[in-house]
Enzyme design. Structure first.
Site: not given
Length: 666
Positions: A348-352, A354, A367, A470
């Site tokens: 999991q990250g800031g974008f969503g 997986v 994702k 990034d």
């Protein structure tokens, strides 16, 4: 309801389908501007796809001598059919780009464009036989093959010189051959050679030029005598290439391939049925279809204008991307991931978040973009429209996407070994002491080299320059062999024109610790800011330390860049190596070279950072690492300009400062 519009639609559609019914489909064609995979090709055991090219004979195994191989388009082509008292033979055109790189002097043995009904590579067809025939079948009717050979070595008495083109029928002996000594075309120069072959009115014509030349300016290399192909080839043939090596070796590859030929399949009997029965049915279907399409368009417009649509017109934006990947249904991805089960959660990250999934009997990573992601739509579009058009072995492949019921989903190839950061720092969900495999020095070098190749491709290898923005360890994925693949293009931006060098932004995007100091002043991404982030990545891969999470205000004094630069100034840079690495597997000269290269990429002056092409040359031992001062220079802006020799390659506009409003950490 707009009836005049519907009537016009019906009339145009009816005219179109009647025209189709009265006109036979007359072309068999395909076009490979490059070869991303082998899905539409048949490859022999020793052939492969590598670097987006067909490798007809082995290219990377050692040794590469005494091999033969064949590659064909997967579908057969009907070359001729019986008609009245004379067989009707199709005409065709094909254009391809060869790259033959000699490993010996001269190179050997050659490559051929072939038509045959038997795809099997003849036994013992290496060496002088060029994969066309062998000693037993040579000169007999058994092979049933036509070859246009591009021979690079004089192999036997009847053979032509080292650099010639010939027409062969069931034999390695050409019925006609022409030396290329007097042409400006060198088959085995290691450079791309563009070939065009035309068969019309029983005659084969061969044209060629070094790559970069238009077809109109190609030289005529050979024109054959009249050839009745139906007399020695079967009705259906496979179209492709063969090649071979002997004690004399070369790398035989095809970089692109386009084919267009008459389609003469037997469809005459069905033509009248199509006209008298099919057309009325089609007209009725058109009327019904027109009403359905009109209703759906009206519903879609009403839906898109409603407040419930979180991302209006998102599909239209993707539609106009040149190479958007496959669109999936939400129910397909929900089923593939077990309803986005926590058991299938990969990260999991800031974008969503997986998830691992099984789609079309293939493992994938899905994702699911977070609904709380402030820039969810923008990052989703960046992924689809940027990485969707890129093809490189060191980039994570985007397979598909989905937008349905406010859900934004991306489907990637599955990377069984996860992200690089877990092997360097452990898993934050399990604690930093979680026992992941320690990557050995050779694996780390391969990871660094792989990321460098990916960035070189993004900056200078694809049609439009791409800035990743990034680069960090958590965005580097590892396949089953621990090869690195750069992923997460949510912040990536494409520079539309090749002479543009930067992307301006109102927000400073990236991850603290990886962001070049000038980013906070100029408000733009450049190739140099990508290079800086790559330099930080190099240092953390070698040292196994986090890059630090500080901002420009305290000049990164707690960062890995400062720590390693301090060790370098004391002559102890190798002392920064990850303590988990075994001393016996480390080559100090290599470690020193890689760390100095990392520091060079992190130079405070963006003009002093090497390009990714230079980085690759250093990593491959083709150049020495750039000179780096013993003390880290103080960051100053405007930066000191480059020397006149480097000025034209500079990506930063001297003295330009663009204000920014917000820092976006990832």
């Amino acid at each position: 309801m707009h009836l005049p519009w519907l009537v016009k639609y019906q009339y145009a559609a009816t005219l179109f389908f009647v025209t189709i019914a009265l006109t036979k489909v007359s072309c068999f064609q395909f076009n490979f501007p490059f070869f991303p995979d082998d899905s539409n090709l048949w490859l022999s055991k020793s052939s492969s796809i590598l670097f987006d090219a067909i490798i007809v004979t082995p290219d990377i195994i050692d040794p590469i001598d005494h091999y033969s191989g064949r590659v064909f388009y997967i579908k057969p082509y009907q070359l001729w059919k019986e008609k009245s008292n004379q067989n009707q033979i199709a005409s065709f055109n094909t254009t391809f780009v060869l790259n033959i790189t000699p490993e010996t002097t001269p190179g050997g043995e050659g490559l051929a464009f072939i038509l045959t009904s038997d795809r099997t590579v003849p036994e013992n067809s290496d060496g002088q036989w060029i994969g066309i025939v062998n000693a037993t079948s040579n000169g007999t009717s058994q092979p049933g093959i036509l070859a246009v050979e591009f021979d690079t070595r004089h192999s036997f008495t009847e053979d032509g010189p080292d650099n010639h083109v010939g027409i062969n029928i069931n034999s390695i002996n050409s019925i006609q051959q022409v030396s290329l000594m007097n042409n400006r075309l060198n088959l085995s120069s290691g450079q791309d050679v563009k070939i065009h072959i035309q068969y019309i009115n029983d005659t084969i014509s061969v044209f060629g030029a070094m790559s970069g030349t238009s077809e109109e300016s190609m030289e005529t290399l050979l024109v054959s005598p009249p050839l009745n192909l139906s007399s020695f080839l079967q009705k259906e043939v496979y179209i492709g290439f063969s090649a071979s090596t002997s004690n004399y070796t070369q790398r035989n590859s095809v970089r692109s391939w386009d084919f267009s030929g008459d389609d003469i399949r037997d469809d005459d009997k069905s033509l009248l049925w199509v006209v008298y029965v099919g057309v009325p049915i089609v007209i009725v279907l058109i009327i019904i279809g027109g009403l359905v399409i009109f209703f759906l368009r009206w519903q879609k417009i009403r839906h898109m204008e409603g407040p419930e649509d979180a991302y209006p017109r998102i599909e239209d934006q993707i539609k106009y991307s040149t190479m958007a990947p496959k669109k999936y249904k939400l129910r397909e991805l929900t089923k593939a991931t077990g309803g986005f089960s926590l058991q299938n959660k990969l990260g999991q990250g800031g974008f969503g978040t997986v998830y691992k999934g099984l789609l079309e009997n293939k493992e994938v990573a899905v994702k699911r973009v977070s609904k709380n992601s402030r820039q969810g739509k923008q990052e989703f579009l960046a992924e689809v429209t940027t990485i969707g058009s890129l093809h490189h072995r060191n980039l994570v492949k985007l397979i598909g996407w989905c937008y349905e019921n406010r859900e934004l989903l991306l489907v990637y190839e599955f990377m069984p070994n996860g992200s690089l950061d877990k092997y360097l720092f452990g898993d934050k969900d399990c604690g930093d002491n979680y026992n992941f495999k320690t990557l050995d020095w050779e694996t780390r070098r391969r990871v660094i080299n792989g990321v460098a190749q990916a960035l070189d491709y993004l900056h200078d290898g694809c049609e439009k320059r791409v800035l990743h923005r990034d680069i960090k360890a958590s965005n580097i994925m590892l396949d089953s062999d621990y090869n690195a693949k750069l992923g997460d293009f949510g912040l990536a931006r494409t520079i539309q024109k090749r002479n543009e060098t930067h992307h301006s932004t109102k927000e400073i995007a990236g991850t603290p610790g990886y962001m070049a100091p000038e980013t906070f002043l100029i408000g733009r991404a450049t190739v140099e800011t990508d290079v800086y982030a790559f330099g930080v990545l190099v240092l953390e891969v070698v040292c196994g330390k986090r890059p630090g999470n500080v901002y420009a205000q305290d000049e990164y004094k707690n960062s890995i860049v400062y720590r390693i630069w301090d060790l370098y100034g004391k002559g102890k840079v190798v002392g920064g190596v990850d303590a988990r690495l075994k001393k016996e597997e480390i080559v100090e000269e290599e470690v020193n070279c890689v760390l100095v290269l990392g520091l060079a990429c992190c130079h405070p002056n963006p003009h002093k950072r090497p390009s990714m092409r230079t980085v690759l040359q250093v990593l491959n031992g083709e150049a020495a690492p750039p000179e780096v001062p013993k003390e880290r220079p103080v960051f100053m802006w405007p930066a000191m300009p480059p020397s006149f020799k480097d000025a034209e390659d500079s990506s930063l506009i001297q003295g330009t400062i663009t204000p920014f409003t917000e820092i976006t950490g990832r």
